[in-house]
Design a protein around this motif. Structure first.
Motif, PDB file in Angstrom:
ATOM      1  N   UNK A  73      30.939 -17.501  32.775  1.00  0.00           N
ATOM      2  CA  UNK A  73      29.771 -16.976  32.068  1.00  0.00           C
ATOM      3  C   UNK A  73      30.163 -15.816  31.157  1.00  0.00           C
ATOM      4  N   UNK A  74      31.029 -14.950  31.649  1.00  0.00           N
ATOM      5  CA  UNK A  74      31.480 -13.814  30.836  1.00  0.00           C
ATOM      6  C   UNK A  74      32.262 -14.311  29.621  1.00  0.00           C
ATOM      7  N   UNK A  75      33.124 -15.289  29.817  1.00  0.00           N
ATOM      8  CA  UNK A  75      33.897 -15.816  28.692  1.00  0.00           C
ATOM      9  C   UNK A  75      32.999 -16.498  27.664  1.00  0.00           C
ATOM     10  N   UNK A  76      31.974 -17.214  28.115  1.00  0.00           N
ATOM     11  CA  UNK A  76      31.039 -17.836  27.174  1.00  0.00           C
ATOM     12  C   UNK A  76      30.328 -16.774  26.342  1.00  0.00           C
ATOM     13  N   UNK A  77      29.922 -15.694  27.008  1.00  0.00           N
ATOM     14  CA  UNK A  77      29.213 -14.621  26.306  1.00  0.00           C
ATOM     15  C   UNK A  77      30.105 -13.965  25.261  1.00  0.00           C
ATOM     16  N   UNK A  78      31.352 -13.705  25.636  1.00  0.00           N
ATOM     17  CA  UNK A  78      32.283 -13.070  24.702  1.00  0.00           C
ATOM     18  C   UNK A  78      32.528 -13.975  23.488  1.00  0.00           C
ATOM     19  N   UNK A  79      32.644 -15.273  23.724  1.00  0.00           N
ATOM     20  CA  UNK A  79      32.857 -16.211  22.618  1.00  0.00           C
ATOM     21  C   UNK A  79      31.667 -16.238  21.660  1.00  0.00           C
ATOM     22  N   UNK A  80      30.491 -15.888  22.178  1.00  0.00           N
ATOM     23  CA  UNK A  80      29.300 -15.823  21.323  1.00  0.00           C
ATOM     24  C   UNK A  80      29.179 -14.485  20.605  1.00  0.00           C
ATOM     25  N   UNK A  81      30.143 -13.604  20.824  1.00  0.00           N
ATOM     26  CA  UNK A  81      30.127 -12.319  20.139  1.00  0.00           C
ATOM     27  C   UNK A  81      29.527 -11.173  20.917  1.00  0.00           C
ATOM     28  N   UNK A  82      29.143 -11.419  22.174  1.00  0.00           N
ATOM     29  CA  UNK A  82      28.623 -10.343  23.006  1.00  0.00           C
ATOM     30  C   UNK A  82      29.775  -9.509  23.558  1.00  0.00           C
ATOM     31  N   UNK A  83      29.465  -8.289  23.941  1.00  0.00           N
ATOM     32  CA  UNK A  83      30.463  -7.380  24.496  1.00  0.00           C
ATOM     33  C   UNK A  83      30.195  -7.230  25.994  1.00  0.00           C
ATOM     34  N   UNK A  84      31.240  -7.370  26.785  1.00  0.00           N
ATOM     35  CA  UNK A  84      31.121  -7.180  28.235  1.00  0.00           C
ATOM     36  C   UNK A  84      32.056  -6.064  28.665  1.00  0.00           C
ATOM     37  N   UNK A  85      31.541  -5.178  29.497  1.00  0.00           N
ATOM     38  CA  UNK A  85      32.397  -4.140  30.051  1.00  0.00           C
ATOM     39  C   UNK A  85      32.064  -3.887  31.511  1.00  0.00           C
ATOM     40  N   UNK A  86      32.945  -3.150  32.156  1.00  0.00           N
ATOM     41  CA  UNK A  86      32.795  -2.771  33.560  1.00  0.00           C
ATOM     42  C   UNK A  86      32.413  -1.298  33.615  1.00  0.00           C
ATOM     43  N   UNK A  87      31.454  -0.975  34.486  1.00  0.00           N
ATOM     44  CA  UNK A  87      31.059   0.422  34.723  1.00  0.00           C
ATOM     45  C   UNK A  87      31.104   0.643  36.229  1.00  0.00           C
ATOM     46  N   UNK A  88      32.091   1.393  36.678  1.00  0.00           N
ATOM     47  CA  UNK A  88      32.387   1.460  38.100  1.00  0.00           C
ATOM     48  C   UNK A  88      32.694   2.889  38.545  1.00  0.00           C
TER      49      UNK A  88
END
Length: 269
Positions: free
Chosen positions: A27-42
């Protein structure tokens, strides 16, 4: 429209065995391929966060929020933002704990330091996969060179946490962020170091409005980012209090929560 998704790690992105499920990865890879940004906040150290960023194939330029917002650092290792605890305040907090024989972790230069290695320390270090350095008196260690700490962690028995948080907030609550992540862990950072502030800074840095950000988490140390983000989502295994502060509730962490978030609130849009 959501453009940036920030997820907590433990008990949110990670399952019960501290792994990222295949469903979440895809799911994260699909989102990134669509141009969305994913990050971790920990709340974790950068060195304990990086392996998950690498597993997700995040860009070397992608910033990660660590130590509950006290540090933002790119996957490449470039530091973008730091909000350390002042040495004098850190030593006052540590002296208070050491006088009561509390088990305390301190984090400096992305390394974990303790006064002595006991079973609690070993269990913690094994879980997050980092080395431990025992230095004796922690207050003396900090004052040598006036070290600014990214975080102090008090490692308790779960039944001790609530009372100790109350004690610490009464003494230091006007000067520091004092919260808990897991039931056993009290986490202390500088007053302006919390996930919400760091996420807001990161959105500005990336040219985004905070309303274009979706945050996912489970615990009290996630509350500021869940409340400040345009959309705040709690996993079903979050506490009732946290679930009462968010816009939506999704699956449990062991039921591919992040994939469900993308399906319901991001990829369908």
């Amino acid at each position: 429209m959501i453009k940036l998704i920030a997820s907590d790690l433990d008990d949110t992105l990670l399952d019960r065995n501290a792994n990222i499920s295949l469903e979440n990865k895809e799911a994260i890879q699909r989102a990134i391929k669509r141009g969305l940004i994913f990050t971790i906040a920990t709340g974790r150290m950068f060195q304990a966060t990086l392996p998950y960023a690498m597993e997700l194939n995040l860009s070397s330029e992608q910033p990660l929020i660590c130590y509950n917002g006290a540090l933002i650092k790119r996957v490449s290792g470039e530091v973008l933002y730091e909000r350390p605890l002042e040495p004098q305040l850190a030593t006052a907090i540590i002296n208070y704990g050491q006088e009561r024989d509390w088990t305390i972790n301190v984090y400096y230069d992305d390394r974990l330091f303790v006064s002595e290695i006991n079973d609690k320390v070993k269990e913690y270090a094994s879980y997050v996969g980092v080395d431990i350095e025992a230095v004796g008196d922690l207050a003396e260690f900090i004052l040598e060179g006036n070290k600014g700490l990214h975080k102090i962690l008090v490692n308790n028995e779960a039944e001790q946490t609530k009372l100790r948080i109350e004690e610490l907030r009464e003494l230091f609550g006007s000067q520091a962020q004092i919260t808990n992540s897991r039931a056993k862990f009290i986490e202390i950072t500088s007053l302006d170091a919390h996930k919400g502030q760091a996420l807001h800074w990161l959105a500005d840095f990336m040219g985004l409005n905070i309303k274009e950000v979706l945050a996912v988490g489970d615990s009290n140390n996630d509350l500021t980012m869940l409340q400040m983000a345009g959309v705040g989502v709690a996993v079903a295994n979050a506490s009732d209090y946290v679930k009462g502060q968010v816009d939506f509730i999704t699956n449990c962490n062991h039921e591919h929560a992040i994939a469900k978030v993308f399906e319901d609130y991001v990829l369908k849009k």
